[in-house]
Design an enzyme around this catalytic site. Structure first.
Site, PDB file in Angstrom:
ATOM      1  N   HIS A   1      46.293  37.107  40.936  1.00 42.77           N
ATOM      2  CA  HIS A   1      46.743  37.159  42.332  1.00 42.77           C
ATOM      3  C   HIS A   1      48.130  36.542  42.470  1.00 42.77           C
ATOM      4  CE1 HIS A   1      42.523  38.062  43.387  1.00 42.77           C
ATOM      5  NE2 HIS A   1      43.045  38.598  44.472  1.00 42.77           N
TER       6      HIS A   1
ATOM      7  N   LYS B   1      48.390  32.461  46.756  1.00 35.41           N
ATOM      8  CA  LYS B   1      46.957  32.501  47.098  1.00 35.41           C
ATOM      9  C   LYS B   1      46.387  31.087  47.126  1.00 35.41           C
ATOM     10  CE  LYS B   1      42.543  34.710  46.091  1.00 35.41           C
ATOM     11  NZ  LYS B   1      42.236  34.904  47.506  1.00 35.41           N
TER      12      LYS B   1
END
Ligand code: NAD
Length: 277
Positions: A165, A169
């Site tokens: 990610h 995040k």
């Protein structure tokens, strides 16, 4: 036309939901709410502050009002449905407010503690709540393929999950990786104790009853989940890659359509795609 109140409207997902709604035709964002919104210098009780907890109409008027925490219920009541991509605290506040004012809730926020999850469960006794760690239909398919692969591959093969990610995040591992790992553990008949988050040091041989979960963070990855089923001298890779947030946003809008017609209860994407007769 479904009137939607969007919590976390200025975030990455909030913006994607706004764009998907503009394309949808049957849903309009009535109000956007964001704790970190730009409310203008001198707005509200905090002169000089330019960031606040704001609610604003997304009808082009551009008018923004700063609100206080206790006023969230009054704001959420303005919609036929609330869609939440904010923060675990925001989800808890939204769940309590939605239950109090009988507005259904769609929540995609991840990284919830058990207390925050309990607020969602309590709300679902009053209103329809659909919660999903991942609103993409591709991930739903991946979950089903994973179960089929686990049933087909030799039982002693090792299961490892790698997720990637973007660098901003907040939670790790991703809610989707947790979901995949829990479903794999359940399929193997193991408890949550089988989940192993990263490895470090002289760890020795890998136990059989273990599912490794590994989080990579960097750049602008939107969401990438890879499941490895590894045997001696061979392995299978199952992988889903989200290229942009539109995939999640369109799924969240489908969920919003579903909950506006549903009775109280805690729903998932599986209910949406396979409603019981
Ligand atoms: P982000 O940080 O870009 O956006 C979150 C926004 O919510 C910010 O603008 C923030 O100011 C606002 N916010 C935080 N707390 C709030 C509160 N109490 N009330 C009102 N606004 C509040 O994050 P993002 O990338 O948009 O992700 C948001 C959440 O959605 C994360 O938990 C993420 O993991 C999750 N997510 C879920 C899916 C899915 O398909 N379910 C997909 C992507 C992201």
């Amino acid at each position: 036309m479904i009137a939607l109140v969007l919590l976390g409207a200025e975030g990455r997902m909030g913006k994607a939901v706004g764009e998907a709604a503009a394309e949808a035709g049957d849903i309009r964002i009535r109000l956007g709410v964001d704790r970190g919104a730009d409310v203008g210098a001198g707005a509200g009780k905090n002169p000089g502050s330019t960031r606040g907890f704001a609610v604003y109409a997304q009808d082009g008027s551009g008018e923004r009002t700063e609100i206080r925490d206790g006023e969230l219920g009054r704001v959420l009541e303005a919609g036929d449905v609330v869609v939440d991509f904010s923060s675990p605290d925001g989800t808890r506040e939204a769940a309590i407010a939605c239950a109090a004012c009988s507005v259904p809730l769609v929540s995609g926020t991840t990284g919830l503690t058990s207390v925050q999850s309990q607020a969602i469960e309590a709300a679902s006794r009053q209103v329809a709540v659909l919660r999903a760690a991942n609103f993409s239909l591709g991930v739903l398919a991946l979950r089903r393929v994973l179960i089929a692969a686990l049933r087909s591959a030799p039982r002693e093969w090792d299961v490892e999950i790698v997720e990637r990610h973007h660098r901003n995040k907040a939670d790790s591992p991703s809610g989707t990786a947790l979901l995949l790992a829990r479903e794999a553990a359940r399929e193997r008949g193991w408890t949550e104790a089988a989940l192993r988050f990263g490895r470090e040091g002289r760890i020795g041989a890998r136990p059989n009853e273990e599912i490794g979960v590994h989080a990579v963070r960097g750049g602008s990855w939107v969401g990438d989940h890879e499941i490895l089923l590894a045997g001696a001298g061979e392995w299978i890779e199952l992988r889903h890659v989200a290229q942009d947030r539109g995939a999640f946003a369109r799924g969240a809008l489908s969920a919003a359509r579903f909950v506006t017609g549903a009775g109280p209860g805690l729903y998932t994407l599986d209910h949406l795609l396979n409603p019981s007769p």
